[in-house]
Design a protein around this motif. Sequence first.
Motif, PDB file in Angstrom:
ATOM      1  N   GLN A  43     -19.963 -70.376 105.370  1.00  0.00           N
ATOM      2  CA  GLN A  43     -20.096 -69.000 104.894  1.00  0.00           C
ATOM      3  C   GLN A  43     -20.181 -68.994 103.368  1.00  0.00           C
ATOM      4  O   GLN A  43     -19.719 -69.910 102.700  1.00  0.00           O
ATOM      5  N   TRP A  44     -20.778 -67.923 102.824  1.00  0.00           N
ATOM      6  CA  TRP A  44     -20.799 -67.752 101.375  1.00  0.00           C
ATOM      7  C   TRP A  44     -19.409 -67.376 100.906  1.00  0.00           C
ATOM      8  O   TRP A  44     -18.700 -66.596 101.551  1.00  0.00           O
ATOM      9  N   HIS A  45     -19.006 -67.926  99.766  1.00  0.00           N
ATOM     10  CA  HIS A  45     -17.724 -67.589  99.153  1.00  0.00           C
ATOM     11  C   HIS A  45     -17.928 -67.330  97.668  1.00  0.00           C
ATOM     12  O   HIS A  45     -18.735 -67.993  97.021  1.00  0.00           O
ATOM     13  N   HIS A  46     -17.205 -66.368  97.163  1.00  0.00           N
ATOM     14  CA  HIS A  46     -17.181 -66.092  95.732  1.00  0.00           C
ATOM     15  C   HIS A  46     -16.005 -66.891  95.170  1.00  0.00           C
ATOM     16  O   HIS A  46     -14.845 -66.566  95.408  1.00  0.00           O
ATOM     17  N   ALA A  47     -16.283 -67.979  94.479  1.00  0.00           N
ATOM     18  CA  ALA A  47     -15.241 -68.854  93.947  1.00  0.00           C
ATOM     19  C   ALA A  47     -15.217 -68.736  92.433  1.00  0.00           C
ATOM     20  O   ALA A  47     -16.264 -68.687  91.784  1.00  0.00           O
ATOM     21  N   ASP A  61     -13.070 -65.275  97.027  1.00  0.00           N
ATOM     22  CA  ASP A  61     -13.275 -64.007  97.727  1.00  0.00           C
ATOM     23  C   ASP A  61     -12.249 -62.963  97.289  1.00  0.00           C
ATOM     24  O   ASP A  61     -11.671 -62.249  98.097  1.00  0.00           O
ATOM     25  N   ASN A  62     -12.013 -62.895  95.989  1.00  0.00           N
ATOM     26  CA  ASN A  62     -11.121 -61.929  95.343  1.00  0.00           C
ATOM     27  C   ASN A  62      -9.653 -62.139  95.697  1.00  0.00           C
ATOM     28  O   ASN A  62      -8.828 -61.270  95.469  1.00  0.00           O
ATOM     29  N   GLN A  63      -9.306 -63.282  96.244  1.00  0.00           N
ATOM     30  CA  GLN A  63      -7.915 -63.588  96.554  1.00  0.00           C
ATOM     31  C   GLN A  63      -7.409 -64.641  95.562  1.00  0.00           C
ATOM     32  O   GLN A  63      -8.040 -65.674  95.370  1.00  0.00           O
ATOM     33  N   TYR A  64      -6.284 -64.361  94.942  1.00  0.00           N
ATOM     34  CA  TYR A  64      -5.655 -65.309  94.027  1.00  0.00           C
ATOM     35  C   TYR A  64      -5.107 -66.474  94.854  1.00  0.00           C
ATOM     36  O   TYR A  64      -4.333 -66.264  95.785  1.00  0.00           O
ATOM     37  N   LEU A  65      -5.520 -67.688  94.536  1.00  0.00           N
ATOM     38  CA  LEU A  65      -5.121 -68.860  95.317  1.00  0.00           C
ATOM     39  C   LEU A  65      -3.978 -69.632  94.694  1.00  0.00           C
ATOM     40  O   LEU A  65      -3.346 -70.429  95.374  1.00  0.00           O
ATOM     41  N   GLY A  66      -3.748 -69.439  93.413  1.00  0.00           N
ATOM     42  CA  GLY A  66      -2.691 -70.177  92.752  1.00  0.00           C
ATOM     43  C   GLY A  66      -3.127 -70.612  91.370  1.00  0.00           C
ATOM     44  O   GLY A  66      -4.250 -70.365  90.937  1.00  0.00           O
ATOM     45  N   SER A  67      -2.208 -71.268  90.673  1.00  0.00           N
ATOM     46  CA  SER A  67      -2.499 -71.722  89.317  1.00  0.00           C
ATOM     47  C   SER A  67      -1.722 -72.996  89.022  1.00  0.00           C
ATOM     48  O   SER A  67      -0.827 -73.382  89.770  1.00  0.00           O
ATOM     49  N   PHE A  68      -2.094 -73.650  87.940  1.00  0.00           N
ATOM     50  CA  PHE A  68      -1.337 -74.791  87.456  1.00  0.00           C
ATOM     51  C   PHE A  68      -1.515 -74.877  85.951  1.00  0.00           C
ATOM     52  O   PHE A  68      -2.435 -74.288  85.381  1.00  0.00           O
ATOM     53  N   ASN A  69      -0.620 -75.579  85.315  1.00  0.00           N
ATOM     54  CA  ASN A  69      -0.673 -75.727  83.861  1.00  0.00           C
ATOM     55  C   ASN A  69      -1.389 -77.010  83.498  1.00  0.00           C
ATOM     56  O   ASN A  69      -1.235 -78.038  84.144  1.00  0.00           O
ATOM     57  N   THR A  70      -2.158 -76.922  82.429  1.00  0.00           N
ATOM     58  CA  THR A  70      -2.902 -78.058  81.922  1.00  0.00           C
ATOM     59  C   THR A  70      -2.701 -78.109  80.413  1.00  0.00           C
ATOM     60  O   THR A  70      -2.000 -77.274  79.855  1.00  0.00           O
ATOM     61  N   GLY A  71      -3.320 -79.019  79.745  1.00  0.00           N
ATOM     62  CA  GLY A  71      -3.208 -79.087  78.287  1.00  0.00           C
ATOM     63  C   GLY A  71      -3.928 -77.938  77.604  1.00  0.00           C
ATOM     64  O   GLY A  71      -4.733 -77.236  78.222  1.00  0.00           O
ATOM     65  N   ALA A 113     -11.960 -59.009  90.243  1.00  0.00           N
ATOM     66  CA  ALA A 113     -12.201 -58.037  91.312  1.00  0.00           C
ATOM     67  C   ALA A 113     -13.529 -57.311  91.103  1.00  0.00           C
ATOM     68  O   ALA A 113     -14.272 -57.075  92.066  1.00  0.00           O
ATOM     69  N   GLU A 114     -13.856 -56.974  89.857  1.00  0.00           N
ATOM     70  CA  GLU A 114     -15.140 -56.312  89.569  1.00  0.00           C
ATOM     71  C   GLU A 114     -16.318 -57.214  89.913  1.00  0.00           C
ATOM     72  O   GLU A 114     -17.311 -56.763  90.497  1.00  0.00           O
ATOM     73  N   LEU A 115     -16.225 -58.484  89.555  1.00  0.00           N
ATOM     74  CA  LEU A 115     -17.307 -59.420  89.876  1.00  0.00           C
ATOM     75  C   LEU A 115     -17.465 -59.583  91.382  1.00  0.00           C
ATOM     76  O   LEU A 115     -18.586 -59.633  91.896  1.00  0.00           O
ATOM     77  N   TYR A 116     -16.352 -59.672  92.081  1.00  0.00           N
ATOM     78  CA  TYR A 116     -16.411 -59.804  93.537  1.00  0.00           C
ATOM     79  C   TYR A 116     -17.058 -58.565  94.150  1.00  0.00           C
ATOM     80  O   TYR A 116     -17.928 -58.678  95.019  1.00  0.00           O
ATOM     81  N   ALA A 117     -16.672 -57.376  93.686  1.00  0.00           N
ATOM     82  CA  ALA A 117     -17.251 -56.132  94.209  1.00  0.00           C
ATOM     83  C   ALA A 117     -18.748 -56.057  93.899  1.00  0.00           C
ATOM     84  O   ALA A 117     -19.537 -55.628  94.737  1.00  0.00           O
ATOM     85  N   LEU A 118     -19.134 -56.507  92.719  1.00  0.00           N
ATOM     86  CA  LEU A 118     -20.544 -56.506  92.336  1.00  0.00           C
ATOM     87  C   LEU A 118     -21.365 -57.389  93.267  1.00  0.00           C
ATOM     88  O   LEU A 118     -22.451 -57.024  93.697  1.00  0.00           O
ATOM     89  N   GLU A 119     -20.827 -58.556  93.586  1.00  0.00           N
ATOM     90  CA  GLU A 119     -21.541 -59.506  94.443  1.00  0.00           C
ATOM     91  C   GLU A 119     -21.503 -59.109  95.913  1.00  0.00           C
ATOM     92  O   GLU A 119     -22.279 -59.614  96.705  1.00  0.00           O
ATOM     93  N   ASN A 120     -20.591 -58.242  96.295  1.00  0.00           N
ATOM     94  CA  ASN A 120     -20.437 -57.874  97.696  1.00  0.00           C
ATOM     95  C   ASN A 120     -20.689 -56.401  97.957  1.00  0.00           C
ATOM     96  O   ASN A 120     -20.192 -55.854  98.934  1.00  0.00           O
TER      97      ASN A 120
END
Length: 135
Positions: A43-47, A61-71, A113-120
């Motif tokens: 399926q198409w996904h907005h990543a 797909d406009n769902q927050y998946l998580g985060s991590f810290n980097t330099g 969210a705006e970008l996801y709505a625009l694409e969908n």
Amino acid sequence: MQASGDAEDIAFTTLNGKLSWYDELASNGGHHYDTSTFVADGQWHHALVSRSNDQIKFYADNQYLGSFNTGTDQVRDDHIDLGRSFWTGSLYFNGSIDEVRIYDRALSAAEVAELYALENAPPAPSITITLPTGG
């Protein structure tokens, strides 16, 4: 994004069907992060990934998946590779990539969210005109 030689700056790709990130910045020696979200389902996904200072945030797909810290180092700017994995030069993304966007700043959750709505957005309604026949 890839620097010259085999050193990667940033790889945003899939690994084992899940969104994955790798960066190799000047001072950190590399970070690798895999999300738990499976996207290789045909399926198409907005990543989307957004980096602000030392934090990487993942969305699909406009769902927050998580985060991590980097330099906090600047990303090198040699060139960009799209659809190629960090883990091997011959492992290309198996699918389609459409409408790639690169911003010079981190996006907020509202902008994601705006970008996801625009694409969908629903397709525009169609209009059918029937002309009289005969004469």
